[in-house]
Design a protein around this motif. Structure first.
Motif, PDB file in Angstrom:
ATOM      1  N   LEU A  64       0.813  -1.216   0.000  1.00 60.96           N
ATOM      2  CA  LEU A  64       0.000   0.000   0.000  1.00 60.96           C
ATOM      3  C   LEU A  64       0.850   1.271   0.000  1.00 60.96           C
ATOM      4  N   ILE A  65       1.977   1.243   0.684  1.00 62.10           N
ATOM      5  CA  ILE A  65       2.840   2.421   0.728  1.00 62.10           C
ATOM      6  C   ILE A  65       3.448   2.706  -0.644  1.00 62.10           C
ATOM      7  N   LEU A  66       3.712   1.678  -1.433  1.00 61.42           N
ATOM      8  CA  LEU A  66       4.335   1.865  -2.746  1.00 61.42           C
ATOM      9  C   LEU A  66       3.362   2.324  -3.822  1.00 61.42           C
ATOM     10  N   ARG A  67       2.092   2.402  -3.521  1.00 61.46           N
ATOM     11  CA  ARG A  67       1.122   2.899  -4.493  1.00 61.46           C
ATOM     12  C   ARG A  67       1.231   4.419  -4.579  1.00 61.46           C
ATOM     13  N   LEU A  68       0.850   4.991  -5.707  1.00 61.36           N
ATOM     14  CA  LEU A  68       0.985   6.430  -5.892  1.00 61.36           C
ATOM     15  C   LEU A  68      -0.333   7.147  -5.655  1.00 61.36           C
ATOM     16  N   ARG A  69      -1.003   6.788  -4.601  1.00 71.62           N
ATOM     17  CA  ARG A  69      -2.221   7.460  -4.158  1.00 71.62           C
ATOM     18  C   ARG A  69      -2.047   7.811  -2.691  1.00 71.62           C
ATOM     19  N   THR A  70      -2.729   8.859  -2.254  1.00 68.16           N
ATOM     20  CA  THR A  70      -2.531   9.353  -0.890  1.00 68.16           C
ATOM     21  C   THR A  70      -3.149   8.435   0.154  1.00 68.16           C
ATOM     22  N   PHE A  71      -4.393   8.056  -0.027  1.00 70.46           N
ATOM     23  CA  PHE A  71      -5.076   7.297   1.018  1.00 70.46           C
ATOM     24  C   PHE A  71      -4.559   5.865   1.189  1.00 70.46           C
ATOM     25  N   PRO A  72      -4.168   5.148   0.117  1.00 69.20           N
ATOM     26  CA  PRO A  72      -3.507   3.862   0.374  1.00 69.20           C
ATOM     27  C   PRO A  72      -2.196   3.996   1.126  1.00 69.20           C
ATOM     28  N   VAL A  73      -1.471   5.107   0.908  1.00 66.40           N
ATOM     29  CA  VAL A  73      -0.228   5.322   1.659  1.00 66.40           C
ATOM     30  C   VAL A  73      -0.536   5.524   3.136  1.00 66.40           C
ATOM     31  N   VAL A  74      -1.595   6.269   3.438  1.00 70.28           N
ATOM     32  CA  VAL A  74      -1.992   6.480   4.835  1.00 70.28           C
ATOM     33  C   VAL A  74      -2.399   5.147   5.468  1.00 70.28           C
ATOM     34  N   LEU A  75      -3.187   4.352   4.747  1.00 69.26           N
ATOM     35  CA  LEU A  75      -3.582   3.043   5.271  1.00 69.26           C
ATOM     36  C   LEU A  75      -2.384   2.112   5.438  1.00 69.26           C
ATOM     37  N   GLY A  76      -1.434   2.194   4.514  1.00 72.51           N
ATOM     38  CA  GLY A  76      -0.233   1.363   4.612  1.00 72.51           C
ATOM     39  C   GLY A  76       0.623   1.710   5.815  1.00 72.51           C
ATOM     40  N   THR A  77       0.774   3.003   6.085  1.00 77.60           N
ATOM     41  CA  THR A  77       1.559   3.377   7.263  1.00 77.60           C
ATOM     42  C   THR A  77       0.846   2.974   8.554  1.00 77.60           C
ATOM     43  N   ALA A  78      -0.478   3.083   8.572  1.00 75.30           N
ATOM     44  CA  ALA A  78      -1.229   2.633   9.755  1.00 75.30           C
ATOM     45  C   ALA A  78      -1.080   1.118   9.929  1.00 75.30           C
ATOM     46  N   MET A  79      -1.155   0.385   8.827  1.00 69.72           N
ATOM     47  CA  MET A  79      -1.013  -1.077   8.908  1.00 69.72           C
ATOM     48  C   MET A  79       0.390  -1.477   9.331  1.00 69.72           C
ATOM     49  N   LEU A  80       1.393  -0.716   8.882  1.00 69.13           N
ATOM     50  CA  LEU A  80       2.763  -1.003   9.302  1.00 69.13           C
ATOM     51  C   LEU A  80       2.943  -0.748  10.793  1.00 69.13           C
ATOM     52  N   SER A  81       2.286   0.283  11.314  1.00 62.71           N
ATOM     53  CA  SER A  81       2.375   0.523  12.758  1.00 62.71           C
ATOM     54  C   SER A  81       1.682  -0.598  13.538  1.00 62.71           C
ATOM     55  N   TYR A  82       0.606  -1.150  12.998  1.00 55.73           N
ATOM     56  CA  TYR A  82      -0.039  -2.290  13.655  1.00 55.73           C
ATOM     57  C   TYR A  82       0.872  -3.515  13.645  1.00 55.73           C
ATOM     58  N   ALA A  83       1.594  -3.717  12.545  1.00 52.30           N
ATOM     59  CA  ALA A  83       2.530  -4.845  12.475  1.00 52.30           C
ATOM     60  C   ALA A  83       3.645  -4.689  13.513  1.00 52.30           C
ATOM     61  N   VAL A  84       4.146  -3.477  13.661  1.00 51.33           N
ATOM     62  CA  VAL A  84       5.189  -3.230  14.665  1.00 51.33           C
ATOM     63  C   VAL A  84       4.626  -3.436  16.070  1.00 51.33           C
ATOM     64  N   ASN A  85       3.374  -3.029  16.292  1.00 49.18           N
ATOM     65  CA  ASN A  85       2.753  -3.226  17.605  1.00 49.18           C
ATOM     66  C   ASN A  85       2.609  -4.707  17.938  1.00 49.18           C
ATOM     67  N   VAL A  86       2.198  -5.501  16.980  1.00 46.20           N
ATOM     68  CA  VAL A  86       2.066  -6.949  17.216  1.00 46.20           C
ATOM     69  C   VAL A  86       3.433  -7.557  17.482  1.00 46.20           C
ATOM     70  N   PHE A  87       4.449  -7.104  16.744  1.00 50.87           N
ATOM     71  CA  PHE A  87       5.805  -7.600  16.971  1.00 50.87           C
ATOM     72  C   PHE A  87       6.300  -7.239  18.368  1.00 50.87           C
ATOM     73  N   LEU A  88       6.090  -5.975  18.773  1.00 48.32           N
ATOM     74  CA  LEU A  88       6.508  -5.569  20.113  1.00 48.32           C
ATOM     75  C   LEU A  88       5.764  -6.339  21.198  1.00 48.32           C
ATOM     76  N   PHE A  89       4.475  -6.573  20.972  1.00 47.24           N
ATOM     77  CA  PHE A  89       3.698  -7.316  21.947  1.00 47.24           C
ATOM     78  C   PHE A  89       4.202  -8.755  22.064  1.00 47.24           C
ATOM     79  N   ALA A  90       4.622  -9.325  20.939  1.00 42.54           N
ATOM     80  CA  ALA A  90       5.114 -10.703  20.957  1.00 42.54           C
ATOM     81  C   ALA A  90       6.481 -10.819  21.619  1.00 42.54           C
ATOM     82  N   THR A  91       7.228  -9.721  21.699  1.00 39.19           N
ATOM     83  CA  THR A  91       8.534  -9.793  22.353  1.00 39.19           C
ATOM     84  C   THR A  91       8.407  -9.974  23.866  1.00 39.19           C
ATOM     85  N   GLY A  92       7.230  -9.735  24.416  1.00 44.22           N
ATOM     86  CA  GLY A  92       7.030  -9.878  25.855  1.00 44.22           C
ATOM     87  C   GLY A  92       6.700 -11.289  26.282  1.00 44.22           C
TER      88      GLY A  92
END
Length: 113
Positions: A19-47
């Motif tokens: 989604l981040i690599l698409r050349l539209r604004t709203f998919p980029v926003v959704l992609g960055t939000a989804m990437l932050s969710y992926a990082v959150n799940v990863f951080l949660f799993a480290t515990g």
């Protein structure tokens, strides 16, 4: 359990990068939000993924580390606020330009003298 969490992080990250690599604004926003969710799940799993275990340190037995849980909770709040700001910026850019395409061309190259 670890395999399911690892697959979830991988799928979220792959979808976010797509989604981040698409050349539209709203998919980029959704992609960055989804990437932050992926990082959150990863951080949660480290515990440590311990089911039905207290999040405190005891003398013996498995426990769930409370620090990644606190980090994820803080990251969720910050990501929600930043996503709201970026959505408003993208909406303003869309209303100003009439499109949500991201223009990657350099228009100032020919104007320099």
């Amino acid at each position: 359990m670890e395999l399911i969490v690892a697959l979830a992080v991988g799928v979220l990250t792959a979808a976010a990068i797509y989604l981040i690599l698409r050349l539209r604004t709203f998919p980029v926003v959704l992609g960055t939000a989804m990437l932050s969710y992926a990082v959150n799940v990863f951080l949660f799993a480290t515990g440590r993924l311990a089911i039905n275990q207290p999040p405190v340190l005891l003398a013996e037995g498995p426990y769930s580390d409370p620090l990644p849980q606190a980090l994820v909770l803080t990251a969720i709040v910050i990501a929600f606020g930043m996503t709201a700001v970026v959505v408003m910026l993208a909406l303003g850019a869309y209303l100003e330009s009439g499109t949500d395409e991201i223009d990657m061309t350099d228009e100032t190259k020919g104007d320099r003298t």
